[in-house]
Enzyme design. Sequence first.
Site, short mmCIF file in Angstrom:
data_model
loop_
_atom_site.label_atom_id
_atom_site.label_comp_id
_atom_site.label_asym_id
_atom_site.label_seq_id
_atom_site.Cartn_x
_atom_site.Cartn_y
_atom_site.Cartn_z
N GLU A 86 26.64 51.20 56.12
CA GLU A 86 27.76 50.34 56.48
C GLU A 86 28.40 49.73 55.24
O GLU A 86 29.31 48.92 55.33
CB GLU A 86 27.30 49.21 57.42
CG GLU A 86 26.33 48.23 56.81
CD GLU A 86 26.10 47.01 57.69
OE1 GLU A 86 26.76 45.99 57.43
OE2 GLU A 86 25.28 47.08 58.61
N CYS A 120 23.74 48.44 61.18
CA CYS A 120 22.41 48.90 60.73
C CYS A 120 21.90 50.13 61.47
O CYS A 120 20.79 50.59 61.22
CB CYS A 120 21.39 47.76 60.87
SG CYS A 120 21.87 46.26 59.99
N HIS A 250 13.78 47.40 63.39
CA HIS A 250 14.77 47.03 62.39
C HIS A 250 14.51 45.57 62.02
O HIS A 250 14.29 44.73 62.89
CB HIS A 250 16.19 47.18 62.94
CG HIS A 250 17.21 46.48 62.11
ND1 HIS A 250 17.40 46.79 60.79
CD2 HIS A 250 18.07 45.48 62.41
CE1 HIS A 250 18.36 46.00 60.31
NE2 HIS A 250 18.77 45.20 61.26
#
Length: 456
Positions: A86, A120, A250
């Site tokens: 990103e 993400c 994550h």
Amino acid sequence: MSGRAENVGILAMEFYFPSQYVDQTELEKFDEVSAGKYTVGLGQNKMGFCSDREDINSLCLTALHRLIEKNNISLHDIGRLEVGTETIIDKSKSVKTFLMTLFAKEGATDIEGIDTTNACYGGTAALFNAINWVESSSWDGRKAIVIAGDIAVYGKGPARPTGGAGAVAMLVGPDAPLVFDCGVRASYMTHAYDFYKADLASEFPYVDGKLSIKCYLNALDNCYNLFCKKMRKIDPSFKGLLSLDGMLFHSPYCRLVQKSLARISFNDFLNASPEEREAQFPGLSQFEDYKLEDTYFDKDVEKAFMGYSLKLFNEKTMPSLHIASNVGNMYTASLYGGLVSYLVSKSPDQLIGKKFALFSYGSGLASTMYSINICNDMSAGSKLSKLINSLNETTLLLDKRESVEPIKFSEIMELRTANYHTAPYDPAGSIDILFPGTYYLVHIDDQRRRTYDRKI
């Protein structure tokens, strides 16, 4: 080709993190916040960061080159190259095209794949693209490489200590030591403005912290319950968390991961029969009528299930947080830094035959839970042994990084911010502190074209 690929997954991995970090305890003092706000409240110890010498292209070039070198990969044996990030520095030209400079030197240009972007989650989407390609009728027998990388930076304030930087490169193909389960991916996708980067002139995101946590936990609830449903179709005896040897997440910051493992235990509690609850969750009956959607910020539920799940957390999740606590949030690379940490926390004989689940989340939002099985071959020189030995060598570099005082760190961040869109530009960051083999930015010309070199 005759036949389809079997046991498709990750054959090899390489991980890159910056050579400098700021200590979170020292950052607490510098920011004049209460002791433990970052270290205990967020669960973070150190935060890796990049000077203006590094950008997303250099991070990915470094991870890719290391993967190729350490595994003696023939570039003509690669048919797909995917990047998840990103950290966008060009609205048109993909990071993958910069990486092709390594392949073009060898005349290897027949390589599919470009960049994938959604906060993400991009690294996971890129990885799925590679897995799907190897398993598809389009596969030509060659392997794929996936790189997940990002530089996470924030302005001064409470979000800054949740930054970080890193890149993970993964070699994907058949007969892998880390095999992806088929048919059990569980995804949850919807629209939210929890974290986004609509200002293309800035590295900094817009963040709604409370909404972001709610979105993350809501996505986790949905993915986990669907994942368990799909797993039980294959194996009726599947018992959720208790049937998994590891549970990876994550990691925006480590404390949220611990809360997430507790959240999974809460899901298991609500899904259990009265008899199972009595046996497996003693002393928690007061929560049996609670609903998931009403408890995202319920401190009583959080405290009770964090206490209940502490042993499970220490066993199944804590081993995956070593890199996250010492490097910080790497956005798309975060989950895969967790995978690296999990693998190096044990010896090959402790890993063989294990099954673990991974939860990938990207704001906006996109999320998936999926599972990986570790092969049963632990012999000396096996693919699993080579994978773990290689990662152990890489993680040793964590102790060879340079600690930077918070005041200097702040100055470096200000320099990055001030020159984010400057062209032409000659970076001022030191090359001397970079690890050998690291790519770095040399110059940006007046047409914003970037050139790189590699530290010997």
